[in-house]
Design an enzyme around this catalytic site. Sequence first.
Site, PDB file in Angstrom:
ATOM      1  CG  ASN A   1       8.126   6.180   1.029  1.00 53.22           C
ATOM      2  OD1 ASN A   1       7.248   6.599   0.275  1.00 53.22           O
ATOM      3  ND2 ASN A   1       8.068   5.001   1.599  1.00 53.22           N
TER       4      ASN A   1
ATOM      5  CG  HIS B   1      14.549   2.913   4.929  1.00 48.22           C
ATOM      6  ND1 HIS B   1      14.438   1.585   4.628  1.00 48.22           N
ATOM      7  CD2 HIS B   1      13.450   3.509   4.430  1.00 48.22           C
ATOM      8  CE1 HIS B   1      13.297   1.378   3.976  1.00 48.22           C
ATOM      9  NE2 HIS B   1      12.673   2.533   3.838  1.00 48.22           N
TER      10      HIS B   1
ATOM     11  CB  THR C   1      16.145  10.656   7.481  1.00 40.25           C
ATOM     12  OG1 THR C   1      15.949   9.251   7.728  1.00 40.25           O
ATOM     13  CG2 THR C   1      17.397  11.107   8.189  1.00 40.25           C
TER      14      THR C   1
ATOM     15  N   GLY D   1      13.663   5.565   1.238  1.00 36.89           N
ATOM     16  CA  GLY D   1      14.981   6.041   1.657  1.00 36.89           C
ATOM     17  C   GLY D   1      15.455   7.239   0.865  1.00 36.89           C
TER      18      GLY D   1
ATOM     19  CG  ASP E   1       6.525   3.580   5.395  1.00 37.86           C
ATOM     20  OD1 ASP E   1       6.639   3.018   4.289  1.00 37.86           O
ATOM     21  OD2 ASP E   1       7.437   4.242   5.937  1.00 37.86           O
ATOM     22  CG  HIS E   2       8.452  -0.338   5.481  1.00 38.55           C
ATOM     23  ND1 HIS E   2       9.062  -1.111   4.520  1.00 38.55           N
ATOM     24  CD2 HIS E   2       8.953   0.913   5.323  1.00 38.55           C
ATOM     25  CE1 HIS E   2       9.908  -0.363   3.831  1.00 38.55           C
ATOM     26  NE2 HIS E   2       9.856   0.877   4.282  1.00 38.55           N
TER      27      HIS E   2
ATOM     28  CB  SER F   1       7.084   4.250  10.150  1.00 33.82           C
ATOM     29  OG  SER F   1       7.261   4.812  11.434  1.00 33.82           O
TER      30      SER F   1
ATOM     31  CB  SER G   1      16.054  11.539   3.939  1.00 35.39           C
ATOM     32  OG  SER G   1      14.728  11.746   4.318  1.00 35.39           O
TER      33      SER G   1
ATOM     34  CD  GLU H   1      10.908  -2.872   0.339  1.00 34.50           C
ATOM     35  OE1 GLU H   1      10.279  -1.980   0.948  1.00 34.50           O
ATOM     36  OE2 GLU H   1      12.015  -3.297   0.714  1.00 34.50           O
TER      37      GLU H   1
HETATM   38  P1  13P Z   1      14.237   8.180   4.812  1.00 38.12           P
HETATM   39  O1  13P Z   1      14.137   8.190   6.302  1.00 38.12           O
HETATM   40  O2  13P Z   1      15.574   7.838   4.303  1.00 38.12           O
HETATM   41  O3  13P Z   1      13.697   9.450   4.229  1.00 38.12           O
HETATM   42  O4  13P Z   1      13.277   6.993   4.292  1.00 38.12           O
HETATM   43  C1  13P Z   1      11.905   7.080   4.535  1.00 38.12           C
HETATM   44  C2  13P Z   1      11.189   5.896   4.001  1.00 38.12           C
HETATM   45  O5  13P Z   1      11.576   5.311   3.000  1.00 38.12           O
HETATM   46  C3  13P Z   1       9.980   5.440   4.692  1.00 38.12           C
HETATM   47  O6  13P Z   1       9.504   4.235   4.213  1.00 38.12           O
END
Ligand code: 13P
Length: 283
Positions: free
Chosen positions: A229, A179, A232, A208, A81-82, A49, A210, A133
């Site tokens: 993904n 997220h 968290t 997101g 990521d992103h 990230s 988690s 995205e």
């Molecule tokens: P979480 O932290 O909610 O698992 O999301 C991770 C994510 O989407 C990374 O791009």
Amino acid sequence: MLVTGKELLQDAHKNNYAVGAFNVNNMEIVQAIIEAAEETNSPVILQASQGGLKYAGIEYIAELGKLAANKAKVPVVLHLDHGTDFDQVMLCIRHGFTSVMIDGSKHELKENINITKKIIEVAHAVGVSVEAELGKIGGTEDNITVDERDATFTDPEEAKLFVEETDVDSLAIAVGTAHGVYKGEPKIDFDRIRTIKGLLNMPLVLHGSSGVPADSIERAVAAGINKINIDTDLRIAFTQAIKDFNKKNPDNIDPRKLLGPAKEAMKEVIKEKMNLFGSAGRA
Ligand code: 13P
């Protein structure tokens, strides 16, 4: 072995399972993910990230990821990521990432298409896969917050146009996840996933993830999600193990004794995810 995102996600798309993409920040986390993948015989994605790159530095993340992937018996993707801009994505490609995300979701559709196209032209020329995205995924990741009111779901027709225009390899869609830590239970729009899958017939990505209950994850995978993904949930497992260890061993001064159990706790969570996503046994 190090492979491209396209190779790995196309198999998941054809065989209706999802590959876990886990965020990496240091050696113990990389090891936890690779050991979990080997123990479950699962393909896996190591992803960095913005916060991860800032914390460890791109060279450390890239070299750790490539070393781990090359030593691993299972297929491993090293993914950004992103990704925020052209220069950063190019830097990751130069350092050997085999997959990159360019997140142009905060821009209008046309601008998002243009930004993504520019990346794809270069990435595809050197065999690197690209995730984009569309729609806005809520929550906070590494201090970047998308207000829940601004989080808008992905429009299926826009998604079709986006993919036709860009030739992107996988698409992250906004369907109700966010997220970070959830306040209530997330409500996922499974019909929207199915509609987008039907129109696009390509790998779809859930961010997101988690804190999303296991049955919702199963339904999302059945509806067409192929990359999930997770950050968290891993942070929680790692940090909780450190807290527990410190409580029981207040006199310890050896970082290895602290980080060893944290790595093991994280590994157990990752193995559970790999079984849930259906990637276990697919390496
Ligand atoms: P979480 O932290 O909610 O698992 O999301 C991770 C994510 O989407 C990374 O791009």
